[in-house]
Write a protein that holds these residues in place. Sequence first.
Motif, PDB file in Angstrom:
ATOM      1  N   LEU A 120      10.154  18.710 -25.886  1.00 38.16           N
ATOM      2  CA  LEU A 120       9.327  19.809 -26.395  1.00 38.16           C
ATOM      3  C   LEU A 120       9.476  19.962 -27.909  1.00 38.16           C
ATOM      4  O   LEU A 120       8.500  20.242 -28.615  1.00 38.16           O
ATOM      5  CB  LEU A 120       9.687  21.119 -25.693  1.00 38.16           C
ATOM      6  CG  LEU A 120       9.414  21.173 -24.178  1.00 38.16           C
ATOM      7  CD1 LEU A 120       9.916  22.484 -23.591  1.00 38.16           C
ATOM      8  CD2 LEU A 120       7.943  20.993 -23.880  1.00 38.16           C
ATOM      9  N   THR A 132      12.924  21.295 -13.973  1.00 36.88           N
ATOM     10  CA  THR A 132      12.321  20.376 -14.948  1.00 36.88           C
ATOM     11  C   THR A 132      10.823  20.611 -15.134  1.00 36.88           C
ATOM     12  O   THR A 132      10.151  19.802 -15.771  1.00 36.88           O
ATOM     13  CB  THR A 132      12.541  18.918 -14.511  1.00 36.88           C
ATOM     14  OG1 THR A 132      11.862  18.683 -13.262  1.00 36.88           O
ATOM     15  CG2 THR A 132      14.019  18.608 -14.356  1.00 36.88           C
ATOM     16  N   GLU A 144       6.494  17.861 -13.832  1.00 33.80           N
ATOM     17  CA  GLU A 144       7.936  17.739 -13.737  1.00 33.80           C
ATOM     18  C   GLU A 144       8.372  16.479 -14.462  1.00 33.80           C
ATOM     19  O   GLU A 144       7.855  15.383 -14.194  1.00 33.80           O
ATOM     20  CB  GLU A 144       8.378  17.679 -12.271  1.00 33.80           C
ATOM     21  CG  GLU A 144       8.168  18.976 -11.508  1.00 33.80           C
ATOM     22  CD  GLU A 144       8.590  18.863 -10.052  1.00 33.80           C
ATOM     23  OE1 GLU A 144       8.968  17.740  -9.637  1.00 33.80           O
ATOM     24  OE2 GLU A 144       8.546  19.873  -9.346  1.00 33.80           O
ATOM     25  N   LEU A 145       9.304  16.624 -15.379  1.00 34.54           N
ATOM     26  CA  LEU A 145       9.864  15.477 -16.077  1.00 34.54           C
ATOM     27  C   LEU A 145      10.892  14.777 -15.189  1.00 34.54           C
ATOM     28  O   LEU A 145      11.496  15.400 -14.305  1.00 34.54           O
ATOM     29  CB  LEU A 145      10.537  15.935 -17.368  1.00 34.54           C
ATOM     30  CG  LEU A 145       9.603  16.436 -18.483  1.00 34.54           C
ATOM     31  CD1 LEU A 145      10.418  17.127 -19.567  1.00 34.54           C
ATOM     32  CD2 LEU A 145       8.788  15.297 -19.068  1.00 34.54           C
ATOM     33  N   SER A 178      14.449  13.323 -14.233  1.00 41.71           N
ATOM     34  CA  SER A 178      15.729  13.999 -14.433  1.00 41.71           C
ATOM     35  C   SER A 178      16.509  13.460 -15.632  1.00 41.71           C
ATOM     36  O   SER A 178      17.368  14.159 -16.170  1.00 41.71           O
ATOM     37  CB  SER A 178      16.589  13.882 -13.176  1.00 41.71           C
ATOM     38  OG  SER A 178      16.801  12.516 -12.843  1.00 41.71           O
ATOM     39  N   VAL A 213       7.420  21.876 -16.572  1.00 41.66           N
ATOM     40  CA  VAL A 213       6.855  22.248 -17.872  1.00 41.66           C
ATOM     41  C   VAL A 213       5.416  22.684 -17.652  1.00 41.66           C
ATOM     42  O   VAL A 213       4.659  22.034 -16.923  1.00 41.66           O
ATOM     43  CB  VAL A 213       6.900  21.050 -18.845  1.00 41.66           C
ATOM     44  CG1 VAL A 213       6.192  21.390 -20.147  1.00 41.66           C
ATOM     45  CG2 VAL A 213       8.331  20.626 -19.120  1.00 41.66           C
ATOM     46  N   GLN A 248       7.851   8.776 -17.696  1.00 42.15           N
ATOM     47  CA  GLN A 248       8.794   9.891 -17.892  1.00 42.15           C
ATOM     48  C   GLN A 248       8.431  11.118 -17.062  1.00 42.15           C
ATOM     49  O   GLN A 248       9.181  12.085 -17.042  1.00 42.15           O
ATOM     50  CB  GLN A 248       8.830  10.284 -19.371  1.00 42.15           C
ATOM     51  CG  GLN A 248       9.298   9.181 -20.312  1.00 42.15           C
ATOM     52  CD  GLN A 248       8.123   8.401 -20.894  1.00 42.15           C
ATOM     53  OE1 GLN A 248       7.060   8.308 -20.277  1.00 42.15           O
ATOM     54  NE2 GLN A 248       8.310   7.850 -22.093  1.00 42.15           N
ATOM     55  N   PRO A 251       8.957  25.430 -21.176  1.00 36.32           N
ATOM     56  CA  PRO A 251       9.702  25.195 -19.936  1.00 36.32           C
ATOM     57  C   PRO A 251       9.561  26.428 -19.052  1.00 36.32           C
ATOM     58  O   PRO A 251       9.626  27.557 -19.537  1.00 36.32           O
ATOM     59  CB  PRO A 251      11.135  25.004 -20.423  1.00 36.32           C
ATOM     60  CG  PRO A 251      11.208  25.793 -21.688  1.00 36.32           C
ATOM     61  CD  PRO A 251       9.842  25.693 -22.320  1.00 36.32           C
ATOM     62  N   ASP A 270      15.455  14.609 -21.543  1.00 40.46           N
ATOM     63  CA  ASP A 270      15.921  15.851 -22.151  1.00 40.46           C
ATOM     64  C   ASP A 270      14.699  16.727 -22.449  1.00 40.46           C
ATOM     65  O   ASP A 270      13.950  16.459 -23.385  1.00 40.46           O
ATOM     66  CB  ASP A 270      16.687  15.539 -23.443  1.00 40.46           C
ATOM     67  CG  ASP A 270      17.331  16.778 -24.060  1.00 40.46           C
ATOM     68  OD1 ASP A 270      16.797  17.882 -23.884  1.00 40.46           O
ATOM     69  OD2 ASP A 270      18.369  16.623 -24.750  1.00 40.46           O
ATOM     70  N   MET A 271      14.504  17.761 -21.623  1.00 38.60           N
ATOM     71  CA  MET A 271      13.312  18.598 -21.747  1.00 38.60           C
ATOM     72  C   MET A 271      13.209  19.245 -23.121  1.00 38.60           C
ATOM     73  O   MET A 271      12.145  19.241 -23.743  1.00 38.60           O
ATOM     74  CB  MET A 271      13.305  19.681 -20.664  1.00 38.60           C
ATOM     75  CG  MET A 271      12.094  20.610 -20.736  1.00 38.60           C
ATOM     76  SD  MET A 271      12.261  22.067 -19.686  1.00 38.60           S
ATOM     77  CE  MET A 271      12.231  21.329 -18.067  1.00 38.60           C
ATOM     78  N   ARG A 272      14.305  19.814 -23.606  1.00 39.67           N
ATOM     79  CA  ARG A 272      14.266  20.501 -24.898  1.00 39.67           C
ATOM     80  C   ARG A 272      13.919  19.531 -26.022  1.00 39.67           C
ATOM     81  O   ARG A 272      13.123  19.866 -26.912  1.00 39.67           O
ATOM     82  CB  ARG A 272      15.594  21.194 -25.170  1.00 39.67           C
ATOM     83  CG  ARG A 272      15.892  22.357 -24.236  1.00 39.67           C
ATOM     84  CD  ARG A 272      17.161  23.086 -24.659  1.00 39.67           C
ATOM     85  NE  ARG A 272      17.476  24.177 -23.750  1.00 39.67           N
ATOM     86  CZ  ARG A 272      18.238  24.044 -22.669  1.00 39.67           C
ATOM     87  NH1 ARG A 272      18.754  22.853 -22.362  1.00 39.67           N
ATOM     88  NH2 ARG A 272      18.486  25.078 -21.883  1.00 39.67           N
ATOM     89  N   THR A 313       4.864  25.352 -28.828  1.00 40.27           N
ATOM     90  CA  THR A 313       5.772  25.932 -27.835  1.00 40.27           C
ATOM     91  C   THR A 313       5.653  27.453 -27.916  1.00 40.27           C
ATOM     92  O   THR A 313       6.088  28.072 -28.883  1.00 40.27           O
ATOM     93  CB  THR A 313       7.224  25.501 -28.093  1.00 40.27           C
ATOM     94  OG1 THR A 313       7.289  24.072 -28.122  1.00 40.27           O
ATOM     95  CG2 THR A 313       8.144  26.028 -27.003  1.00 40.27           C
TER      96      THR A 313
END
Length: 413
Positions: A345, A388, A334-335, A337, A390, A301, A366, A340-342, A353
């Motif tokens: 996290l 993307t 970097e995740l 694409s 983090v 990922q 992020p 879903d970053m949110r 966070t």
Amino acid sequence: MKKLKLASRLVHADRKINKPQHGAVHEATNNSVLFEFDDVADLEAVFQGEKPGHVYSRSSSNSAVALQNILSELEGGVGAATFSTGMAAISALMFSLLKAGDHIVVSTYLFGNTRSFFDSLARFAIDISYVDVSDVSNVKSALNENTKMVFSETIANPGTQVADLSAIGDLCESQNLLFVLDNTMTPSVMLDAASVKANMLTTSLTKYIAGHGNVLGGVVVDMGNFDWTTFENILEVYKSADPAVWGMTQIRKKGLRDMGATLAPQSAHLVSIGLETLQMRMQKTCENGLAVAEFLSKQAQVQKVFYPGLAEHPQHERAAHLFNDQFGGILSFELQSNIDMRAFLNHLNTIITATHLGDTRTLILPVASTIFFENGAKQREEMGISDTLVRMSIGIEDAEDLIEDLKLAFERV
């Protein structure tokens, strides 16, 4: 008597350097704003810089001086001035030592708030060239006849680019330029600033020095290796004392006294307490950082990991040499694409966070949508910050717990 090693010096610095009264092992916190003088001549002498002393706590206090003494000695400097935050320390130094028409060379990889400050500084007719400081040739190409200073961080936040510190130090020495180094990411237990010929250090004490996320502070340290008689921006009123202290005197007067970003006595005390465990915290942080970075580099990922401890990092060998095979607590990744970053996290449980770094707890956020949001898309692209990206600030937990937390979050998305 044999000189104590660094870990022991950190633990015993307050009582050894400041020698508190009544057998105390810590300097007492002095909350007095004003200071009485029995002889008016003494008051005048302190005001005019002819003798040491305190006249008003905005300018100095026992508590602040005690911490300044420790930080200056640990860095091998000749003087220090503490401030209410790290940004206050940077701002005070720049506004004290620069004037309209000066030119400075600055790292293009600056932390977002620091870059924002320099953009504001440019509004005061100070010319700024942003360059890739990982290669000294970029710094050299940017110099001109009005250049007064080179400013860089050691390890960039969050991209982890490592500045070409030794070569920049040599260049500044040969050109008689002030080399100002922000060593927040690599305090004295990681970097010997004198070895790279840094002239002045700026540090956010809030981060690794204090270490527990409970106090704000900043410091400027004069390393004592710059000839202030050649620096044309020193005001005549501050040239009466020893030339070695001209720069620090001007920063204390114009930057601290006039701008007023004073470090509170209780804050100075909390910083000194945190300082005692700096070496063991940094050692554990660096160990955890490498373990987490290696884990992330193997995850489907994750598109890319930025951490100087990884062999594929562009400045890995340089970092190993400069920082004694320690690579710090900041890493970013970097995740892919399609992640879903949110959601990723939000699925984390142990890792917090939050917008901070250098804490005992591991933190994550992020980058583009938070600490670099105001910089805009164009600046972020120049600084290598993708949408993307983090950032993680690694703490002192058990590395297995951090990896397990990340693993579960990846599974859930």
